[in-house]
Design a protein around this motif. Structure first.
Motif, mmCIF file in Angstrom:
data_model
loop_
_atom_site.group_PDB
_atom_site.id
_atom_site.type_symbol
_atom_site.label_atom_id
_atom_site.label_comp_id
_atom_site.label_asym_id
_atom_site.label_seq_id
_atom_site.Cartn_x
_atom_site.Cartn_y
_atom_site.Cartn_z
ATOM 1 N N ASP A 87 -24.337 33.597 25.485
ATOM 2 C CA ASP A 87 -24.258 32.587 26.545
ATOM 3 C C ASP A 87 -25.608 31.973 26.892
ATOM 4 N N SER A 322 -25.613 28.156 31.996
ATOM 5 C CA SER A 322 -25.521 29.516 32.522
ATOM 6 C C SER A 322 -26.892 30.179 32.579
ATOM 7 N N GLU A 431 -27.260 46.196 37.211
ATOM 8 C CA GLU A 431 -27.016 44.761 37.173
ATOM 9 C C GLU A 431 -28.323 43.983 37.126
ATOM 10 N N THR A 457 -20.016 44.358 29.434
ATOM 11 C CA THR A 457 -19.722 43.133 30.180
ATOM 12 C C THR A 457 -19.349 41.958 29.277
ATOM 13 N N ASP A 459 -16.743 41.100 27.371
ATOM 14 C CA ASP A 459 -15.426 40.461 27.468
ATOM 15 C C ASP A 459 -15.354 39.544 28.684
ATOM 16 N N LYS A 460 -15.855 40.012 29.802
ATOM 17 C CA LYS A 460 -15.831 39.220 31.033
ATOM 18 C C LYS A 460 -16.672 37.954 30.891
ATOM 19 N N VAL A 461 -17.881 38.101 30.350
ATOM 20 C CA VAL A 461 -18.792 36.958 30.221
ATOM 21 C C VAL A 461 -18.265 35.954 29.205
ATOM 22 N N ALA A 463 -15.253 35.467 27.957
ATOM 23 C CA ALA A 463 -13.986 34.804 28.290
ATOM 24 C C ALA A 463 -14.250 33.516 29.061
ATOM 25 N N ILE A 464 -15.292 33.524 29.888
ATOM 26 C CA ILE A 464 -15.672 32.327 30.642
ATOM 27 C C ILE A 464 -16.430 31.356 29.751
ATOM 28 N N GLU A 465 -17.356 31.873 28.957
ATOM 29 C CA GLU A 465 -18.206 31.018 28.126
ATOM 30 C C GLU A 465 -17.406 30.271 27.063
ATOM 31 N N TRP A 473 -12.015 33.684 22.857
ATOM 32 C CA TRP A 473 -12.654 34.981 22.783
ATOM 33 C C TRP A 473 -11.630 36.102 22.644
ATOM 34 N N SER A 475 -11.799 40.575 21.858
ATOM 35 C CA SER A 475 -12.756 41.683 21.934
ATOM 36 C C SER A 475 -13.325 42.092 20.585
#
Length: 501
Positions: A87, A322, A431, A457, A459-461, A463-465, A473, A475
């Protein structure tokens, strides 16, 4: 019949190394494939290790090849390809050949169609074959000056560990090729990451006994200020990273401290970090291509017209919104390491850690491509300490770095980046360390891609990108696929899980 690289290169047992740094070529191969006299500008493997100069040139070729301007295979590829996958970088033309599949994480299209003889997989196994030849020829060598053989062997062990670190972090389980036996290598199956890490640790331990903290010149005996050959500190730095990735936090802290405690290294302001032989440099590569200081400087620094869709000689990348938006006020890394141009009615930010673009015919080198540097060791030690519940010392390490990152070449920025509080919890620090690593290490060595995966992190990042990128995306894409021709040629290989053959 077309072959995979491992079969094609290892079975033919020929490696052609362009000795750009020395203006000569080394040809290393099995006798059965050398059917003509060796040309005056080449030497066989056997003769390459019978005198100091040829042996040194053979190993030095590894560094020359690493610093070549090849976006898929040289070291710069680790600063481009995984950054596109993650990202930190945006691609101007989302359908650009070669890069779009990394950007959209749709590598099935690129890796499973043609021979792809310049993929990261292919070129790195080529380098590993050469390293294995060097190790075999240097062990108990009776022809070289003992100090030369010792130094070169230490470098070779280090380099093998370095290449395998990247292969397993890009592809997961990979074949562990440790000899130049082409018949055996051509049918190797995958080795688990656990076993590969054991071998990496073994190689680094061997290098640790063979190298010292001095930097040496082209003869590998004379000390120099040029930090262009790996030394003991480079070994310890890679050990710290390897231990951290395996969650061996005590060992990671110890290895990082070995480097941090060396008086040769010191944190500096962001404007000075990427100058050649800066006090933060542990190991760097010198350009072997006239006109380039670094390939990063030539491709990342945008012209006033902004990015474009030209594949060759163009400027296809810019910093993601980002990344740009993640910096806090007072962080000089944003002002010193990100440039901005206004084009097409918008602002394009771009990485400018390396500030010198391509200049035709220029041989004036002011920047080297840094492979290992001190700031990473502070981040490694902070993370290792935090995971051992030593939050106070972890905060101390982060603040030592942040003190320098609120400075510019002309002084402290307005409203400087504040110190972190000693009362932060372990969870809060996790974090913050991930964020600090992003700001410090963007467009360097694949760190962001690896950090997202190992922190859980990704998958979370992504999925948005991927919505922004125009991809999808899943896994399994945390690792890259193996080129199809390798699978076809070596039936013992299986594809990276999730990808089709």
């Amino acid at each position: 019949m077309k072959n995979t690289f491992i079969t094609k290169t290892l079975s033919k047992c020929i490696v052609l190394l362009s000795m750009l740094a020395f203006g000569i070529t080394i040809l290393a191969g099995c006798k059965k494939y050398i059917t003509v006299d060796t040309p005056p500008t080449s030497v066989s493997t056997q003769s390459a290790f019978k005198n100091n100069a040829a042996a040194i040139q053979f190993v030095t070729a590894l560094y020359a090849n690493m610093s070549g301007a090849n976006g898929n295979g040289s070291y710069v590829s680790t600063s481009i390809l995984p950054e596109l996958s993650a990202d930190n970088l945006s691609l101007y033309d989302k359908n650009m050949f070669r890069y779009t599949d990394y950007y959209k994480n749709s590598l099935e299209a690129q890796y499973l169609t043609s021979g792809e003889q310049d993929t990261y997989w292919v070129i790195n196994y080529k380098q590993l074959y050469t390293i294995n030849v060097a190790i075999e020829q240097l062990i108990e060598n009776r022809y070289l000056t003992p100090a030369v053989a010792k130094r070169l062997l230490g470098e070779a062990y280090f380099m093998r560990a370095f290449y395998y670190f990247y292969l397993i972090n890009f592809f997961g389980d990979v074949p562990l090729v440790l000899t130049s036996d082409y018949e055996r290598n051509g049918s190797l199956s995958k080795t688990s990451q656990t076993e590969s890490y054991k071998q990496i640790e073994t190689d680094l331990s061997a290098a640790e006994t063979l190298l010292d903290t001095k930097y040496v010149s082209a003869d590998v005996l004379t000390t120099t200020a040029e930090r262009l050959r790996p030394n003991l500190s480079a070994v310890n730095a890679l050990q710290a990273r390897v231990f951290l990735y395996q969650k061996k936090y005590t060992q990671a802290e110890t290895a990082a401290s070995k480097v941090i405690d060396q008086p040769a290294y010191a944190l500096t302001d962001p404007a000075s970090v990427f100058l050649k032989n800066s006090t933060e440099t542990i190991w760097a590569l010198q350009s072997v291509n006239v006109g380039y200081n670094t390939y990063e400087g030539s491709i990342f620094n945008l012209p006033p017209s902004g990015p474009n869709g030209n594949l060759f000689g163009g400027y296809p990348f810019f910093a993601s919104s980002s990344l740009v938006g993640s910096f806090k006020p007072g962080d000089a890394r944003k002002t010193e390491w990100l440039g901005v141009v206004k084009a097409n009615n918008r602002d394009y930010y771009y990485p400018k850690k390396y500030k010198i673009p391509f200049i035709a015919n220029s041989k004036d080198l002011q920047e080297y491509e840094i492979v290992l540097r001190l700031a990473e060791l502070y981040l490694i030690r902070a993370e290792a300490r935090n995971e051992q519940s030593n939050t106070i010392d972890a905060v101390s390490d982060l603040n030592a770095l942040r003190v320098k990152r609120r400075e510019t070449g002309s002084g402290t920025v307005e409203n400087p980046l504040p110190d972190l509080s000693a009362t932060l919890t372990q969870t809060q620090l996790r974090e913050l360390i991930l964020e600090e690593r992003r700001h410090e290490l963007f467009t360097e060595g694949g760190h962001r891609w690896f950090d997202l995966r190992r922190s859980g992190t990704i998958d979370k990042v992504m999925a948005i990108e991927e919505v922004e990128k125009g991809g999808t995306w899943e896994s399994y894409k945390i690792y890259y696929p193996i080129p199809r021709y390798d699978l076809m040629s070596n039936k013992s290989l299986i594809q990276t899980p999730g990808y089709s053959n």
